[in-house]
Design a protein around this motif. Structure first.
Motif, short mmCIF file in Angstrom:
data_model
loop_
_atom_site.label_atom_id
_atom_site.label_comp_id
_atom_site.label_asym_id
_atom_site.label_seq_id
_atom_site.Cartn_x
_atom_site.Cartn_y
_atom_site.Cartn_z
N PHE A 16 -40.25 28.28 46.91
CA PHE A 16 -40.96 28.98 45.83
C PHE A 16 -40.86 30.49 46.01
O PHE A 16 -40.64 31.23 45.04
CB PHE A 16 -42.42 28.55 45.81
N GLN A 17 -41.02 30.97 47.24
CA GLN A 17 -40.95 32.41 47.50
C GLN A 17 -39.57 32.95 47.12
O GLN A 17 -39.44 34.02 46.52
CB GLN A 17 -41.25 32.70 48.97
N GLU A 18 -38.51 32.18 47.44
CA GLU A 18 -37.15 32.60 47.09
C GLU A 18 -36.96 32.63 45.57
O GLU A 18 -36.37 33.57 45.02
CB GLU A 18 -36.14 31.65 47.74
N ASP A 19 -37.46 31.59 44.88
CA ASP A 19 -37.34 31.55 43.42
C ASP A 19 -38.11 32.70 42.78
O ASP A 19 -37.65 33.32 41.81
CB ASP A 19 -37.85 30.21 42.89
N LEU A 20 -39.30 32.98 43.31
CA LEU A 20 -40.12 34.06 42.75
C LEU A 20 -39.45 35.41 42.96
O LEU A 20 -39.41 36.24 42.05
CB LEU A 20 -41.51 34.03 43.38
N LEU A 71 -45.26 24.20 41.83
CA LEU A 71 -45.71 24.14 43.23
C LEU A 71 -47.15 23.67 43.31
O LEU A 71 -47.48 22.76 44.08
CB LEU A 71 -45.55 25.51 43.86
N TYR A 72 -48.05 24.30 42.53
CA TYR A 72 -49.46 23.95 42.60
C TYR A 72 -49.70 22.52 42.13
O TYR A 72 -50.56 21.82 42.70
CB TYR A 72 -50.28 24.92 41.75
N SER A 73 -48.99 22.09 41.11
CA SER A 73 -49.16 20.71 40.63
C SER A 73 -48.76 19.71 41.70
O SER A 73 -49.43 18.70 41.91
CB SER A 73 -48.33 20.48 39.36
N ALA A 117 -42.76 19.57 55.02
CA ALA A 117 -42.27 19.50 53.64
C ALA A 117 -42.95 20.55 52.76
O ALA A 117 -42.31 21.23 51.95
CB ALA A 117 -42.48 18.10 53.08
N ASN A 118 -44.28 20.70 52.93
CA ASN A 118 -45.00 21.69 52.15
C ASN A 118 -44.56 23.11 52.50
O ASN A 118 -44.47 23.98 51.63
CB ASN A 118 -46.51 21.55 52.37
N GLN A 119 -44.29 23.33 53.79
CA GLN A 119 -43.83 24.65 54.19
C GLN A 119 -42.47 24.96 53.57
O GLN A 119 -42.21 26.09 53.14
CB GLN A 119 -43.74 24.72 55.73
N GLN A 120 -41.60 23.94 53.45
CA GLN A 120 -40.30 24.14 52.82
C GLN A 120 -40.46 24.45 51.33
O GLN A 120 -39.75 25.28 50.77
CB GLN A 120 -39.43 22.89 53.02
#
Length: 521
Positions: free
Chosen positions: A12-16, A37-39, A4-7
């Motif tokens: 996040f990478q796609e959004d960034l 993401l960090y929260s 789940a964290n990897q997803q």
């Protein structure tokens, strides 16, 4: 959990990448995604540490090494959690970039208008320029006939906001009663009396505040400090008796009046909203607490014990009073810049008490009459309301001897060196219910909503602009749905005169003659 964290990391990478790939990078959107993401990761790791301690505390068959592992989760994860939390804190301190907000609002389907200066810009959407007449509907589905054009006002407001960073504060002063700007949030809760009016004034770059004298005699602290403060002083309300409370709220006293006078100061700007108000009983008039201050310092006296009524004549000396009788609508405006454009706008002064100028005007004070009612048979000032209440069961009503005859002054402006003052007599003159009322009207587009009393809001706004020395932007944004039209001298007026006095009567005679001639045959 790792999957789940990897997803989440992949998303996040796609959004960034998407946020940074545009012609104008959306850094704020990337920071927002990073903070989320960090929260989420920090919360997950904290939950794992807490769960490890809870599991070990339950009856189990874990080995000592397993228990040590579970109990040590929180300690092992804490350095990483601290780094995540620090990153979230740093990201939260980053301001949003104004340019990104502007780009986001420039949707080609939104018909936006952009006002630019050398340092800043502001975007007006279609709904800003053509707002709905009635609140509560879906903006996308409202037709033009149920909207009012406010482009002139909105553009002028945007220019003011961009070119005048220091705002003028408008402080509504009350004593007791419900809050003016907050209400209607819960079922059965009354709506705020000035909620929408406040929004209109904020659009005009005013910082609108509220001062309840019953809660303190010090004016509200405004941050950042305004360039000027204009006080809109309302009649104090007597607290309703509450048998459940041993200590009742004290009534309005000299200390409260002096606090307002001190706040206005020698060269201050203020507007006083007065009128006829009920006293101990609905038929008795209440005294006006600021009457002495206005008469002694400005030469304007409020006859608070007189209620103005306008009635329909049904015979010689016989009249019929109705629910609209305390509403003054037949207004004559004075020769003043503040009201020179109001003749085409319907304005209502509800429950008005006449103003009167004192014989000996204070030194240095210059008074101008803004609005008045001419003398006529169906308009008079009532001293004893109870006598008319007793007549209401009759077929018609007659005047009581001793009542006042017109003309009656309803609004006045005064100047004394740098100090300025406006007095308007009309209870609830500029509440949402009165100043922003709408009514259905039949037009070429069908049944549509139109402003009922557009002059009320215009008079309020013009007064504030005049008090703020901004006469050049008065009368901006007048509704285009008023029911009367003023035509100035010139060809257009001459044509209308000829049309009404000559052409239409001649056509009526010709048509009538033609019908007579045909019927004779």
């Amino acid at each position: 959990l790792l999957d789940a964290n990897q997803q989440q990391l992949t998303t996040f990478q796609e959004d960034l990448d998407s946020a940074l790939a545009g012609e104008v990078p959306r850094y704020s959107a990337g920071i927002s995604a990073l903070r989320g993401l960090y929260s989420g990761l920090s919360t997950t790791l904290k939950s794992i540490g807490n769960a490890g301690k809870q599991v070990v505390a339950q009856p189990n068959n874990f080995s000592p090494d397993q228990k040590t592992l579970l109990l040590g989760l929180e300690k092992r994860y804490q350095p990483f959690i601290n780094k995540l939390d620090d990153q979230v804190t740093d990201a939260s301190d980053l301001p949003r970039l104004d340019l990104e907000d502007i780009i986001r609002q420039l949707n080609p389907d939104a018909n936006p208008i952009v006002i630019e200066t050398a340092k800043d810009a502001k975007v007006l959407s279609f709904n800003d320029v053509w707002p709905m007449m009635e609140q509560g509907g879906m903006a996308a589905s409202v037709a033009f006939k149920d909207r009012s054009f406010q482009g002139e006002q909105k553009i002028a407001s945007a220019i003011l906001q961009l070119t005048n960073p220091e705002k003028t504060a408008v402080v509504f002063v009350r004593y007791g009663g419900p809050p003016l700007f907050v209400g209607g949030m819960m079922p059965g809760m009354p709506r705020a009396a000035y909620g929408q009016v406040r929004s209109r004034l904020q659009d005009l770059n005013f910082d609108v505040q509220e001062w309840d004298l019953a809660q303190g005699t010090d004016p509200p602290e405004i941050d950042p400090p305004p360039a000027r403060t204009i006080y809109v002083v309302m009649k104090p309300e007597s607290p309703a008796p509450n048998p459940m409370r041993q200590q009742q709220q004290p009534t309005f006293g000299p200390q409260h009046r002096e606090a307002v006078v001190k706040a206005i100061g020698q060269g201050g700007r203020a507007m006083f909203l007065a009128g006829w108000f009920p006293g101990m009983t609905p038929s008795m008039a209440s005294e006006y607490e600021y009457g002495d201050f206005l008469s002694q310092n400005w030469g304007i006296e409020l006859q608070s014990g007189v209620l103005l009524l306008q009635a329909t004549a049904v015979g010689a000396g016989e009249f019929r009073l109705g629910g609209s009788s305390p509403m003054m609508t037949e207004i004559r405006y004075g020769d003043h810049r503040l009201v020179d454009k109001l003749s085409s706008l319907r304005t209502v002064f509800p429950y008005a008490a006449p103003l009167r100028l004192v014989e000996q005007v204070p030194n240095g004070v210059t008074i101008s009459e803004l609005a008045s009612c001419d003398r006529h048979e169906g308009l008079w000032g009532v001293h004893d309301v109870q006598k008319y209440i007793e007549q209401m069961r009759n077929e018609y009503q007659v005047k009581v001897p001793g009542d006042q005859e017109g003309p009656f002054l309803l609004a006045a402006a005064a100047v004394n060196e740098d100090a300025k003052l406006v007095v308007i007599s009309g209870r609830n003159f500029c509440t949402d219910e009165m100043a922003l009322a709408v009514q259905p009207m039949l037009s070429s587009a069908g049944l549509s909503l139109r402003s009922r009393n557009p002059g009320n809001l215009t008079l309020l706004v013009n007064s504030l602009h005049w008090l703020n020395d901004n006469e050049s932007i008065m009368n901006l944004g007048q509704p285009l749905d008023v029911s009367t039209l003023t035509i100035t001298e010139g060809p257009a007026l001459n044509f209308n005169r000829a049309l009404v006095r000559i052409i239409w009567p001649a056509l009526a005679v010709l048509c009538g003659g033609a019908v007579w001639y045909v019927r004779r045959k």
